[in-house]
Design an enzyme around this catalytic site. Sequence first.
Site, short mmCIF file in Angstrom:
data_model
loop_
_atom_site.label_atom_id
_atom_site.label_comp_id
_atom_site.label_asym_id
_atom_site.label_seq_id
_atom_site.Cartn_x
_atom_site.Cartn_y
_atom_site.Cartn_z
N ALA A 1 50.00 22.20 132.07
CA ALA A 1 49.61 20.90 132.64
C ALA A 1 48.41 20.96 133.58
CB ALA A 1 50.81 20.30 133.38
N GLY B 1 45.76 22.96 132.95
CA GLY B 1 44.61 23.45 132.19
C GLY B 1 43.63 22.34 131.84
N ARG B 2 42.55 22.71 131.15
CA ARG B 2 41.51 21.73 130.81
C ARG B 2 42.07 20.61 129.94
NH1 ARG B 2 38.59 26.51 131.29
NH2 ARG B 2 39.54 27.28 129.38
N THR C 1 46.05 27.75 120.34
CA THR C 1 45.51 28.49 119.19
C THR C 1 46.17 29.87 119.06
OG1 THR C 1 43.74 29.05 120.72
CG2 THR C 1 43.28 27.35 119.09
N ALA D 1 48.60 21.48 115.57
CA ALA D 1 47.34 20.82 115.21
C ALA D 1 46.17 21.70 115.66
CB ALA D 1 47.24 19.45 115.87
N HIS E 1 31.49 26.65 121.45
CA HIS E 1 32.42 26.24 122.50
C HIS E 1 31.92 26.64 123.88
CE1 HIS E 1 35.34 25.58 119.24
NE2 HIS E 1 36.05 24.90 120.11
N HIS E 2 32.60 26.09 124.89
CA HIS E 2 32.38 26.45 126.30
C HIS E 2 32.71 27.94 126.50
CE1 HIS E 2 36.76 26.56 127.00
NE2 HIS E 2 36.79 25.58 126.10
N LYS F 1 36.43 29.75 126.84
CA LYS F 1 37.39 29.85 125.74
C LYS F 1 37.75 31.32 125.51
CE LYS F 1 38.21 28.32 120.98
NZ LYS F 1 39.59 27.94 121.31
N1 LIG Z 1 44.23 21.55 119.16
C1 LIG Z 1 43.28 20.99 119.90
O1 LIG Z 1 42.76 19.89 119.59
C2 LIG Z 1 42.84 21.69 121.15
C3 LIG Z 1 43.35 22.91 121.44
N2 LIG Z 1 42.96 23.57 122.57
C4 LIG Z 1 43.63 24.83 122.81
O2 LIG Z 1 44.57 24.64 123.87
C5 LIG Z 1 44.71 25.86 124.60
C6 LIG Z 1 44.41 25.58 126.07
O3 LIG Z 1 43.04 25.31 126.21
P1 LIG Z 1 42.40 25.00 127.65
O4 LIG Z 1 43.10 23.86 128.29
O5 LIG Z 1 40.94 24.93 127.44
O6 LIG Z 1 42.76 26.35 128.44
P2 LIG Z 1 43.04 26.51 129.99
O7 LIG Z 1 42.98 27.96 130.26
O8 LIG Z 1 42.19 25.57 130.78
O9 LIG Z 1 44.56 25.99 130.14
C7 LIG Z 1 45.69 26.70 129.79
C8 LIG Z 1 46.70 26.48 130.91
O10 LIG Z 1 47.97 26.95 130.50
C9 LIG Z 1 48.55 27.60 131.61
N3 LIG Z 1 49.62 28.47 131.13
C10 LIG Z 1 49.53 29.72 130.60
N4 LIG Z 1 50.74 30.17 130.29
C11 LIG Z 1 51.62 29.19 130.60
C12 LIG Z 1 53.03 29.07 130.50
N5 LIG Z 1 53.78 30.08 130.03
N6 LIG Z 1 53.61 27.91 130.88
C13 LIG Z 1 52.87 26.90 131.36
N7 LIG Z 1 51.53 26.96 131.52
C14 LIG Z 1 50.92 28.10 131.12
C15 LIG Z 1 47.40 28.31 132.28
O11 LIG Z 1 47.72 28.68 133.62
C16 LIG Z 1 46.33 27.23 132.21
O12 LIG Z 1 46.42 26.34 133.30
C17 LIG Z 1 43.75 26.86 123.94
O13 LIG Z 1 44.45 27.64 122.99
C18 LIG Z 1 42.74 25.96 123.25
O14 LIG Z 1 42.11 26.58 122.17
C19 LIG Z 1 42.07 23.03 123.45
C20 LIG Z 1 41.50 21.82 123.19
C21 LIG Z 1 41.82 21.04 122.01
O1 LIG Z 2 39.48 25.92 123.39
C1 LIG Z 2 39.03 24.77 123.12
O2 LIG Z 2 38.32 24.13 123.90
C2 LIG Z 2 39.36 24.20 121.82
N1 LIG Z 2 40.22 24.82 121.05
C3 LIG Z 2 40.64 24.44 119.76
C4 LIG Z 2 40.18 25.45 118.72
O3 LIG Z 2 40.19 26.65 119.01
O4 LIG Z 2 39.84 25.04 117.62
C5 LIG Z 2 40.26 23.01 119.42
C6 LIG Z 2 38.90 22.61 119.95
O5 LIG Z 2 37.93 23.30 119.23
C7 LIG Z 2 38.79 22.89 121.44
#
Ligand SMILES: NC(=O)C1=CN([C@@H]2O[C@H](COP(=O)(O)OP(=O)(O)OC[C@H]3O[C@@H](n4cnc5c(N)ncnc54)[C@H](O)[C@@H]3O)[C@@H](O)[C@H]2O)C=CC1
Ligand SMILES: O=C(O)C1=N[C@H](C(=O)O)C[C@H](O)C1
Length: 250
Positions: free
Chosen positions: A11, A13-14, A80, A105, A135-136, A139
């Site tokens: 909650a 995270g980004r 992911t 998804a 990506h940023h 990641k």
């Molecule tokens: N499917 C989609 O459309 C999207 C998927 N993603 C994916 O979502 C994931 C998160 O991405 P971001 O938010 O950018 O990363 P982030 O690093 O900003 O956030 C992840 C958060 O999860 C927390 N976390 C880690 N282990 C945990 C646990 N056991 N319980 C609760 N919280 C925990 C971390 O402390 C962090 O705050 C990545 O795998 C990313 O690739 C991101 C954007 C879109």
């Molecule tokens: O980490 C991200 O930001 C994102 N992760 C997902 C991926 O690995 O495909 C979805 C999106 O690209 C953003």
Amino acid sequence: MSKLRVAVLGAKGRIGSEAVRAVEAADDMELVAALGRGDSLDALIESGAQVAVELTTPDSVMDNLDHCLRHGIHAVVGTTGWTDERLAHLRGGLDASPGTGVLIAPNFSIGAVLTMKFAQLAAPYFESVEVVELHHPRKVDAPSGTATRTAQLIAAARAEAGCAPQPDATTTALEGARGADVDGVPVHSVRLRGLLAHQEVLLGGEGETLTVRHDSLHHSSFMPGILLGCRRVVTVPGLTFGLEHFLDLG
Ligand SMILES: NC(=O)C1=CN([C@@H]2O[C@H](COP(=O)(O)OP(=O)(O)OC[C@H]3O[C@@H](n4cnc5c(N)ncnc54)[C@H](O)[C@@H]3O)[C@@H](O)[C@H]2O)C=CC1
Ligand SMILES: O=C(O)C1=N[C@H](C(=O)O)C[C@H](O)C1
């Protein structure tokens, strides 16, 4: 009508922090838990969550999903890192928890889902196909889940159409120069300050090229897909891989 009780994991995270706001703003949902790393998963049970939105990290997602399935909590997963082994483990958990639904998804944005569809459609008609994801720089995984899925769909479409392997005369190359090989499709990963999530599928044939590009410019692009996933996953037991299965794309 009673509201859908939703918890968000990751909650702070980004994407997780954006999902917290989106669930709070949805008229038909109640945010019952917002958990970060280190928080006890017991809070999921105590909150009475019906759906957990899993947006953590590849090293946390499996334990979190195991816990959800043990307690019959549906899950909408954006995290992911999916491999065949992880999917097999998840299917085992679902078999032991009939009636529970999990949506994974690779990408929640409608544009990205359509990019995958368009690429799948176009791939058999071109000799060459390569994927570039951008990506940023924070990641942690490469290639992105979206790019991996896109390449898998492209490869499957080409195999089904009986396409020949892609032309490539490379005999010497610096390691990595031709990208990662995902089922025979080269995938290139760029990490650049200023970017969020972007992807290009480059297709090439005799005398022509086609580029399919998608840009997520803000995490808000993922929110309608997450909310749709929460509403639908409670009605579809078992594993659903890809948001396209919850969309009427014709
Ligand atoms: N499917 C989609 O459309 C999207 C998927 N993603 C994916 O979502 C994931 C998160 O991405 P971001 O938010 O950018 O990363 P982030 O690093 O900003 O956030 C992840 C958060 O999860 C927390 N976390 C880690 N282990 C945990 C646990 N056991 N319980 C609760 N919280 C925990 C971390 O402390 C962090 O705050 C990545 O795998 C990313 O690739 C991101 C954007 C879109
Ligand atoms: O980490 C991200 O930001 C994102 N992760 C997902 C991926 O690995 O495909 C979805 C999106 O690209 C953003």
